[in-house]
Design a protein around this motif. Structure first.
Motif, short mmCIF file in Angstrom:
data_model
loop_
_atom_site.label_atom_id
_atom_site.label_comp_id
_atom_site.label_asym_id
_atom_site.label_seq_id
_atom_site.Cartn_x
_atom_site.Cartn_y
_atom_site.Cartn_z
N VAL A 260 52.41 28.40 -11.07
CA VAL A 260 51.70 28.47 -9.78
C VAL A 260 51.55 29.93 -9.36
N ALA A 261 50.51 30.17 -8.61
CA ALA A 261 50.26 31.53 -8.12
C ALA A 261 51.31 31.89 -7.08
N ASN A 262 51.51 33.17 -6.90
CA ASN A 262 52.44 33.61 -5.86
C ASN A 262 51.92 33.15 -4.50
N PRO A 263 52.83 32.85 -3.59
CA PRO A 263 52.35 32.40 -2.28
C PRO A 263 51.58 33.51 -1.57
N PRO A 264 50.64 33.15 -0.74
CA PRO A 264 49.76 34.15 -0.15
C PRO A 264 50.44 35.06 0.86
N ASP A 265 51.63 34.68 1.32
CA ASP A 265 52.27 35.53 2.32
C ASP A 265 53.32 36.44 1.71
N VAL A 266 53.25 36.62 0.41
CA VAL A 266 54.30 37.36 -0.28
C VAL A 266 53.71 38.48 -1.12
N LEU A 267 54.36 39.63 -1.09
CA LEU A 267 54.04 40.69 -2.04
C LEU A 267 55.22 40.81 -2.99
N THR A 268 54.95 40.99 -4.27
CA THR A 268 56.06 41.18 -5.19
C THR A 268 56.44 42.66 -5.20
N SER A 269 57.64 42.95 -5.68
CA SER A 269 58.18 44.32 -5.53
C SER A 269 57.28 45.37 -6.20
N ASP A 270 56.54 44.98 -7.22
CA ASP A 270 55.68 45.97 -7.89
C ASP A 270 54.44 46.32 -7.06
N LYS A 271 54.25 45.61 -5.95
CA LYS A 271 53.06 45.87 -5.13
C LYS A 271 53.41 46.67 -3.87
N ILE A 272 54.63 47.23 -3.80
CA ILE A 272 55.05 47.90 -2.56
C ILE A 272 54.73 49.39 -2.59
N PHE A 273 55.14 50.06 -3.67
CA PHE A 273 54.96 51.51 -3.70
C PHE A 273 53.66 51.85 -4.42
N VAL A 274 52.58 51.33 -3.86
CA VAL A 274 51.27 51.53 -4.49
C VAL A 274 50.36 52.38 -3.63
N ASP A 275 50.59 52.39 -2.35
CA ASP A 275 49.81 53.29 -1.50
C ASP A 275 50.62 53.67 -0.27
N ASP A 276 50.14 54.64 0.47
CA ASP A 276 50.90 55.17 1.61
C ASP A 276 51.22 54.10 2.64
N LYS A 277 50.22 53.28 2.91
CA LYS A 277 50.36 52.34 4.01
C LYS A 277 51.42 51.27 3.72
N THR A 278 51.35 50.71 2.49
CA THR A 278 52.30 49.66 2.12
C THR A 278 53.71 50.21 2.05
N ALA A 279 53.84 51.38 1.46
CA ALA A 279 55.16 51.98 1.33
C ALA A 279 55.74 52.30 2.70
N THR A 280 54.87 52.78 3.60
CA THR A 280 55.35 53.09 4.96
C THR A 280 55.83 51.82 5.66
N ALA A 281 55.14 50.71 5.40
CA ALA A 281 55.53 49.44 6.01
C ALA A 281 56.95 49.06 5.60
N ALA A 282 57.33 49.39 4.35
CA ALA A 282 58.68 49.09 3.89
C ALA A 282 59.70 49.85 4.73
N MET A 283 59.37 51.08 5.09
CA MET A 283 60.27 51.88 5.93
C MET A 283 60.31 51.33 7.36
N LEU A 284 59.14 51.01 7.88
CA LEU A 284 59.07 50.53 9.27
C LEU A 284 59.88 49.26 9.48
N SER A 285 60.01 48.46 8.42
CA SER A 285 60.70 47.17 8.59
C SER A 285 62.12 47.38 9.12
N ILE A 286 62.72 48.53 8.79
CA ILE A 286 64.10 48.76 9.26
C ILE A 286 64.11 48.95 10.78
N TYR A 287 63.18 49.79 11.27
CA TYR A 287 63.14 50.01 12.72
C TYR A 287 62.79 48.71 13.45
#
Lengths: 487, 1107
Positions: A47-74
């Motif tokens: 089955v395809a990955n669920p639509p509300d999920v990004l897999t770990s290889d899709k996080i550090f691909v651009d500035d915006k997504t990577a920044t979102a990973a940092m923001l999640s802590i705050y």
């Protein structure tokens, strides 16, 4: 008379053979069908990955997504309710550290009451759920910072500027988490990667090594971060934020000269104004002395301090400040009137913290983590501890803070009296704020002398300065050893 | 021929044998029955030289059990014969014997009638006494439906006939005083006089018979088919719908406790709709779910969703939803007990392996009621009842409470003041409120009404049912749980019986508006608190400046839980050739959950700094479809019946949901929708589960003596990563019905005996979906951080985990005595689960608290199960049947490599049960200090006392007594166990009310007691925490015997019933949880908690009318 045909019946043997033969053919047919349709079966259950999920290889691909990973802590630190998972030291250290330091008590009767009582009594038990949350949430955010620190070097599609900013933020936040863990628990496992198999049996690392890592991370963060804030407002750390925590770490470790120069650099930079703002401006979102603050993210609520401590009407505060704290204020200290509320004239003991003024409604106040006043106090103390000619500049720093509170200059004249004056000044300046008093009494080894006599029925034990390692952690990692007061 | 065989099977014992046994057990035997299928495939061997036909027939009769009817002179005329036959069928044998004779034969039931071939039409001449009569008759059931295939015998002769498929028969020329013995496989044998005029109607003798309940030959539903208990090779327990309906419950599983050996059922709360925890043969998995697989009419019930694992009960909450008073609700409340035909519980490998990767925890097959051919029946049923909790704690009054508080302060040497003792110093210490009366004072009510219409003919049958069920709790306020349900079944078959189609659909809708919390939690409200309502009926929030957390705040908060459930299944089958059938089973199932919970400003203290009205909305839709093409082939090989089944299964479960948290409404009246809120945050969920399989089963039944069953399945699940998706499972089961062996025939008391055993492998994939990929999710704050959302790692991924394997072994012995009046079953099972699929608990230092992985741990569940059913007394007017069962489960950790480095290091040991817990030893209350003494306070080191919290044994005892129109049923449930008392209470002396039991406290030195001194703070309060959390003092004997159910019914005399044109009128009383015997004195032993509503003691009265 009898035809041989009838006599010659099928024997059992042939019957069984026949069964085997029949089923054998069937099984062969089945296998054939299986083989043919196997690939489609495989496809069916892929089955395809669920639509509300990004897999770990899709996080550090651009500035915006990577920044979102940092923001999640705050976001998570500000989003989660106190007591449930995630708030880490936000508000919880103010409240629980405040109880440990005899600043405040919980007055209501509910199922949490005994758990709070343990902090007030210095009689924590290993199943205490709030203690467990400190440990668990600290490591939850450490995992995220480790994921970012380890993920960034191999990231593609990101700008170097963002990479540096995020690496700096992550290292700062890792140091921030370890700072509180090492202060609350003493030795804690030092975890620097995300591999659970490597980390699940790591024992407690000597606190000196944890401190070393904290300082190293903060130094790295200082290089990686810019002086300018990455976004408007002061909601994400800049270089001075790393300095502010570094100055505090030096102070906690008795590196007086380093502490002095680190604090001095911040004050001297002028980035946070030339003078301390008035008392009623300090906890506003545009306060010039703020070095780093967090944005409330829950609907219709400002800081938890504002929404939880404030009392409307004439009822007894849930979190009530203790008489010892009220007595610590000198007469005419404006902080007692500006930063403390009294709910009922009939009961003068019914006092509550009111540094933050906004509870419900649109966000008008941010949650201040580091402010310049602390740097004055750090510089003052660092100077005092170095003694000699530094005592007088230290007294001057202290007086900067006292003047703002409407008080006359300190009566301290020498090193020893200045150090005691600073302890008291910090108590009334930083009450109900990030558990400062609790950490201060611990780092100066004054906790037992000050708090021991206040504990009911003499529940203070040697070693009560440290919280117990949560029993679930010891259970899940048999290599962890409990702190001495709880054995 | 198959049709013929089917007709014949079921009554094969020859009448002489029956009579012998009857004499032998004459006192006990009120009925005699023809044991079913005993000689279905008898083979005949004859070696006769110049013997008379009558001698040969005698030999055939001995071997086959068939009686012979003939005129003596006819056989004498035929002369002698010589035959040599080996293992031939009856018909073959007869053909050979009658060859070249002027004789022909007809097989009527189990009687062979020999006639002269010239005079076929002429019946057997009667050599007996004149005068003679001819009898025409009809055999019907009590409800008037024809009974096909019954055999009619003239007492004392070999004469007889058998009824055709319409129940009609004809016997000519018998004595008018003759007594007819009517018997059959499925009816109770009766004797009537041939000339009984009261039975004559239009010249027809109408004989009403009672349908016989021989549990051995009842249909038992199994995976992809049916069997009977007699022929089953696996361990299967069946509970009939009618037994479930004796319980006035909303959840059918509540009616099952104590009825099924090996199935442990516990009610998690006495509130309507509460989850029920169900284990079949214990918890087999360390970390994955141990819930059985539920299959309703062939469709797996989609209650497993998202990342939920189900360790203790299934509930809406585990689906991610909101909680109400029951911490979620059971999806099975949507299963209407009155629509259930039967529930079968499959336990061993033989029965469950065909469910492959999902069979490890047992399989529960739920079959809904189907239409029956015959007269259109209208069944009306209504009941209503009243209930109260089984046991509530007795709390202190104000006088006791204030005394406790003052004593506590005195003990602590603390002076009460306006900060630490507002309850004593500021509040009125003379007023008293009994919160138990206010909060839990109402009488619970339930109402249930059902209408069922069914009818049809041989080809088409239709039934429609609808019903309404309502329950109200004992809580203060106006709350209820309502359900409407509809059920329809439609079946049609073509005239040639080759094609058949059946469709079943049911829909139910449940609305639950019980409060958001269980009010039991509020019992600690102190007794001198202000009255909760002021003179205007508004909530009171403070008294003299002291906050009062008003327990009635919940009356302002609303919880509305809507559950809609649509279940449908379609079954088609076509007989391609003789014995070969293709089938297609399809099912579709939708469960929709729509929950709303509000938190209006009116429910919050006005002194709060954050007065915000807010509401949460949770919606979830689960769609589940399944397609299962199958082919089966049945043939007879030699003396054996061979059945081969092959099939495939394709299934998808799709679950989508969203939760909206809304706040900042301008008015409390707008709270029921998210729209008007100022801010909203939305979280959504999506999860798809796909599953496919190939399966096959071969079963062979040799002469109803030797049974073998081989099943296998290869299946794939989307829950596992690439390369791990597919697994193979299978089992072999065998049975030996030794009572059908010739050498057993002399043990006439033993009417049935079977040994069976099975071995096989099943699997468990009960973990959430998508666990093998590393997932990052979006943060869900209401306000973004500087306009952005965050992304956070959601799980520790492990791409390598795979099935958990469960190897099952089983041996069973089934015995029936005295024509199966007593039947006994003993089972021993041994299941070993390895490759444990574990939500491995991790220290949080790794960032997460668990990861899914397979461990080498081996967990063993073994146990004994015994069941005994007996008809103790059976007379014309009075009967007494009882059944008893006991399950003795054992559990053991066989291996766990590296155990010392896991979360279980301090709790488990190899060779010990995994249900053990370790505690610090409790040493009593120190007579000097008055504080609990424990042998240490460091749990990691000092927990050395081992206690096993699993049940030692459990079971049930049911009785049915019938006297004329009266039927009395009562069932007991018992369990031997230790439990951990769940204390809601703080250390006695703090500001919370306590049960009066704590008045037994230590007061002065040298007091010997088990309750420590009252305290408000300090060392004694801390010690209380260790005592309540870690000591073995809180482990108590929570065994109990409960009179679970009493049902008394009175069936109106037929004549009276007919006056209102009814076939049947029944009045009944039903009582649930009426009495409990237990050493556990504090609360209800099933709940063991002060914060959870105990089960209700319910009494209902009802009426059933069938037209």
């Amino acid at each position: 008379m009898i035809t041989p045909k009838i006599i010659k019946m099928k024997s059992t043997k042939t019957t069984i053979l026949e069964i085997i033969g029949q089923s054998g053919r069937l099984i062969t047919a089945l296998c054939l069908i299986c083989t043919i349709s196997f690939s489609s079966c495989k496809k069916f259950v892929t089955v395809a990955n669920p639509p509300d999920v990004l897999t770990s290889d899709k996080i550090f691909v651009d500035d915006k997504t990577a920044t979102a990973a940092m923001l999640s802590i705050y976001i998570d630190m500000m989003n989660d309710q106190f007591g449930s998972n995630g708030s880490f030291v936000c508000f919880s250290l103010t409240a629980l550290g405040g109880m440990s330091a005899n600043e405040m008590i919980w007055t209501q009767s509910n199922t949490s009451a005994p758990t709070y009582q343990e902090f007030t009594d210095h009689a924590l038990t290993p199943p205490n759920s709030y203690v467990a949350a400190f440990w668990k949430d600290g490591y939850k955010y450490i995992y995220r910072t480790n994921a970012i620190i380890n993920g960034l070097p191999t990231a593609t599609g990101m700008t170097t500027a963002t990479k540096n900013q995020l690496a700096g933020e992550a290292k700062f936040m890792r140091a921030f988490c370890y700072f509180y863990l090492v202060n609350l628990f003493g030795d804690v496992p030092l975890i620097l990667n995300t591999n659970y198999q490597d980390n699940m049996l790591v024992p407690r690392t000597p606190s000196a090594d944890v401190w070393k890592q904290i300082v190293a991370d903060l130094k790295d963060a200082k290089t990686l971060l810019q002086e300018a804030y990455p976004t408007t407002e002061r909601l994400r750390p800049n270089r001075w934020t790393a300095s502010a925590l570094l100055a505090r770490c030096y102070l906690y470790n008795g590196q007086w000269a380093d502490a002095e120069s680190e604090a001095d650099a911040i004050i001297a930079s002028g980035a946070y104004g030339s003078a301390l703002p008035a008392l009623d401006k300090v906890f506003k979102k545009d306060s010039p002395e703020t070095i780093w603050q967090l944005q409330p993210v829950r609907s219709n609520v400002n800081t938890l301090e504002g929404s939880t401590f404030l009392v409307t009407g004439t009822t007894q505060p849930n979190y009530q400040l203790t008489q010892q704290l009220l007595d610590a204020f000198e007469p005419n200290d404006n902080r007692k009137t500006k930063w403390i509320g009294f709910s009922n004239p009939a009961y003068p003991a019914w006092a509550f913290p009111s540094k933050y003024k906004a509870g419900a409604g649109a966000v008008t106040e941010y949650y201040i983590v580091f402010r310049l006043t602390e740097q004055y106090m750090i510089r003052s103390e660092a100077r005092a501890r170095q003694g000699g000619s530094k005592v007088q500049p230290g007294i001057d720093d202290l007086n900067t803070v006292r003047t703002r509170a409407g008080l006359l200059g300190s009566t301290a004249t020498d090193q020893a009296s200045l150090i005691l004056a600073l302890e008291k000044e910090r108590q009334v300046e930083f009450f109900a704020e990030w558990g400062h008093r609790w950490l201060d009494l611990k780092r100066t080894n004054r906790a037992e002398a000050v708090l021991g006599p206040l504990s009911p029925n003499k529940t203070w034990k040697p070693g009560s300065e440290l919280y117990p390692v949560p029993d679930i952690e010891i259970n899940n990692n048999p290599k962890l050893v409990q702190n001495g007061a709880y054995l | 021929m198959p049709a013929r065989k089917e007709k014949d099977s079921g009554r094969r014992l020859c009448s002489t044998k029956t009579l012998l046994i009857m004499k032998f057990t004459a006192i006990l035997m009120v009925v005699f029955t023809f044991a079913a299928s005993a000689h279905s495939y008898s083979q005949i061997t004859i070696s006769a030289k110049n013997k008379s036909l009558s001698a040969v027939f005698k030999s055939i009769k001995q071997q086959s059990g068939y009686d012979f009817v003939y005129a003596v002179e006819l056989l004498e005329k035929a002369g002698k014969i010589t035959v040599e036959l080996h293992n031939v069928g009856l018909q073959n044998a007869l053909e050979v014997c009658l060859k070249d004779k002027d004789l022909t034969y007809t097989i009527v039931g189990k009687t062979v009638v020999i006639k002269s071939s010239e005079r076929i039409a002429i019946p057997v001449p009667e050599p007996v006494l004149p005068p003679t009569i001819d009898v025409q008759g009809r055999i019907v059931s009590e409800s008037g439906e024809p009974v096909a295939g019954a055999s009619i015998k003239i007492k004392g002769t070999n004469l007889g006939a058998s009824a055709d498929k319409n129940g009609l028969f004809q016997i000519k020329g018998i004595s008018e005083n003759a007594v007819l013995i009517v018997s059959g496989a499925n009816i109770e044998t009766i004797e009537i006089r041939a000339n009984q005029s009261s039975l004559l109607k239009d010249g027809m003798l109408t004989i009403k018979t009672k349908l016989k309940v021989n549990s051995l030959d009842e249909t038992v539903v199994i995976a992809y088919g049916t069997t009977t208990r007699r022929l089953a090779t696996g361990s299967i327990s069946k509970v009939k719908g009618e037994d479930i309906r004796k319980h006035p419950v909303d959840n059918p599983f509540l009616a099952l406790s104590g009825k099924v050996p090996g199935m442990q059922i516990a009610q998690t709360s006495g509130v309507a709709g509460a989850p029920v925890s169900i284990f079949v043969r214990g918890k087999s998995s360390v970390g994955a779910g141990s819930e059985p697989l539920y299959v309703i009419d062939g469709v797996p019930f989609a209650h497993t969703v998202g990342n939920a694992t189900f360790s203790n009960g299934i509930s809406a909450q585990t689906l991610g939803g909101l909680t109400n008073a029951t911490a979620g609700s059971s999806p099975f409340v949507n299963l209407n007990p009155s629509d259930i035909e039967s529930i079968e519980v499959l336990k061993d490998a033989d029965a469950t392996a065909i469910y492959g990767s999902r069979g490890a925890n047992g399989v529960i097959l739920i079959t809904t009621r189907k239409a029956k051919a015959g007269k259109t029946a209208v069944d009306l049923n209504f009941y209503t009842g009243w209930g109260r909790p089984t046991k509530l704690p007795q709390m202190m009054n104000t006088q006791q409470y204030t005394m406790m508080r003052r004593e506590a302060f005195k003990n602590d040497s603390i002076a009460p003041n306006t900060t630490n003792a507002t309850d004593l110093m500021i509040w009125d210490t003379t007023r008293n409120t009994d919160w138990k009366d206010i909060l839990l004072g109402q009488t619970a009510r339930n109402y249930d009404g059902q209408v069922r219409v069914s009818g049809g003919n041989q080809q088409t049958q239709v039934s429609l049912a609808t019903g309404y069920h309502r329950e109200t709790p004992v809580y203060y306020g106006n709350m209820h749980d309502d359900r409407i349900n509809m059920h329809s079944s439609f079946a049609h078959r073509t005239l040639d019986n080759k094609f058949s189609i059946a469709f079943n659909a049911s829909y139910s809708s449940d609305k639950n508006n019980l409060s958001t919390i269980d009010l039991m939690q509020l019992l600690t409200t102190i007794p001198n608190a202000p009255y909760p309502l002021d003179v205007n009926g508004n909530l009171v929030w403070s008294d003299k400046g002291v906050n009062f957390s008003n327990p009635l705040a919940y009356t302002k908060k609303q919880y509305i839980g809507l559950t809609d459930n649509m279940l449908s299944s379609l079954n088609m089958s076509y007989t391609v050739a003789k014995g070969l059938r293709v089938k297609l089973d399809g099912g579709f199932n939708v469960v929709r959950l729509d929950q709303t919970a509000t938190n209006p400003i009116s429910s919050q203290s006005p002194t709060s700094a954050t007065l915000i009205s807010s509401a949460d909305f949770f919606k979830q839709t689960q769609k589940n479809w399944i397609l299962e093409p199958q082919m089966d082939y049945t043939t007879k090989i030699s003396k054996g019946q061979l059945q081969i089944l092959v099939g495939g299964s394709f299934q998808e479960q799709l679950s989508t949901g969203e939760k909206v948290s809304a706040s900042g409404y301008t008015n409390d009246a707008l709270l029921l929708t998210p729209g008007p809120a100022a801010t909203k945050s939305v979280t959504s969920s999506y999860s798809k589960y796909r599953y496919d399989a190939f399966f096959g089963r071969i079963s062979y039944n040799w002469d109803t003596k030797y049974l073998i069953n081989i099943s296998g399945r290869r299946d794939g699940s989307s829950r596992f990563g690439p390369g791990k998706q597919f697994g193979n499972f299978g089992a072999i089961g065998a049975g030996w019905i030794f009572s059908n062996e010739n050498f057993m025939q002399s043990f006439s008391a033993l009417s049935y005996g079977k040994l069976r055993g099975s071995i096989g492998v099943t699997g468990n994939d009960r973990i959430g979906n998508y666990q093998y990929i590393s997932q990052w999710l979006s943060t869900s704050s209401a306000v973004p951080y500087q306009g952005s959302s965050g992304l956070y790692p959601y799980n520790l991924d492990n791409p390598d985990f795979a099935w958990e394997r469960n190897r099952k072994m089983e041996a069973g012995l089934e015995l029936g005595f005295f024509k199966d009046r007593i039947d006994f079953t003993a089972d021993y099972y041994l299941n070993r689960t390895d490759n444990q699929l574990v939500g491995l608990p991790l220290p949080s230092q790794v960032g997460f608290t668990s990861v899914n992985a397979n461990r080498d741990a081996i967990l063993q569940n073994s146990g004994w199960e015994f069941a005994l059913n007996s008809t103790n007394i059976k007379t014309k007017n009075f009967s007494w049947r009882s059944s008893f069962n006991i399950s003795i489960p054992r559990n053991k950790l066989i291996a766990y490599p590296n155990l010392e480095n896991t979360a279980y290091a301090t709790t488990w040991s190899i060779g010990q049960p995994v249900t053990i817990q370790k505690y610090i030893k409790y040493l009593g209350v120190d007579p000097v200090t008055g504080i609990y003494q424990l042998n240490g306070i460091n749990p990691a080191k000092d927990k050395i006392v081992t206690r096993n919290l699993a049940p030692m044994y459990y079971g049930g005892f049911q009785n049915t007594l019938a006297y004329k129109g009266w039927t009395l049923d009562f069932s007991l449930y018992y369990i031997k166990q230790s439990g951990k008392a769940n204390f809601l209470f703080q250390a006695p002396g703090t500001r919370a009310n306590q049960p009066v039991a704590v008045l037994d406290r230590w007061q002065k030195p040298d007091d010997i007691t088990n309750v420590q001194r009252f305290t408000t703070t300090g060392a004694a309060a801390t010690q209380y925490s260790y005592w309540a959390n870690y000591s073995d003092a809180v482990i108590t004997n929570t065994s109990f015997i409960r009179l679970k159910n009493v049902s008394l019914a009175y069936q109106l005399d037929k004549k009276i019933a007919q006056k209102i044109k009814a076939d049947n009128v029944r009045l009944f009383f039903q009582g649930e949880n009426l009495l409990t015997f237990t050493p556990y004195k504090i609360g209800d032993p099933e709940i063991m908690s002060f914060s959870t509503m105990p089960p209700l003691r319910m009494m209902t009265v009802g009426l059933q009318v069938v037209f």
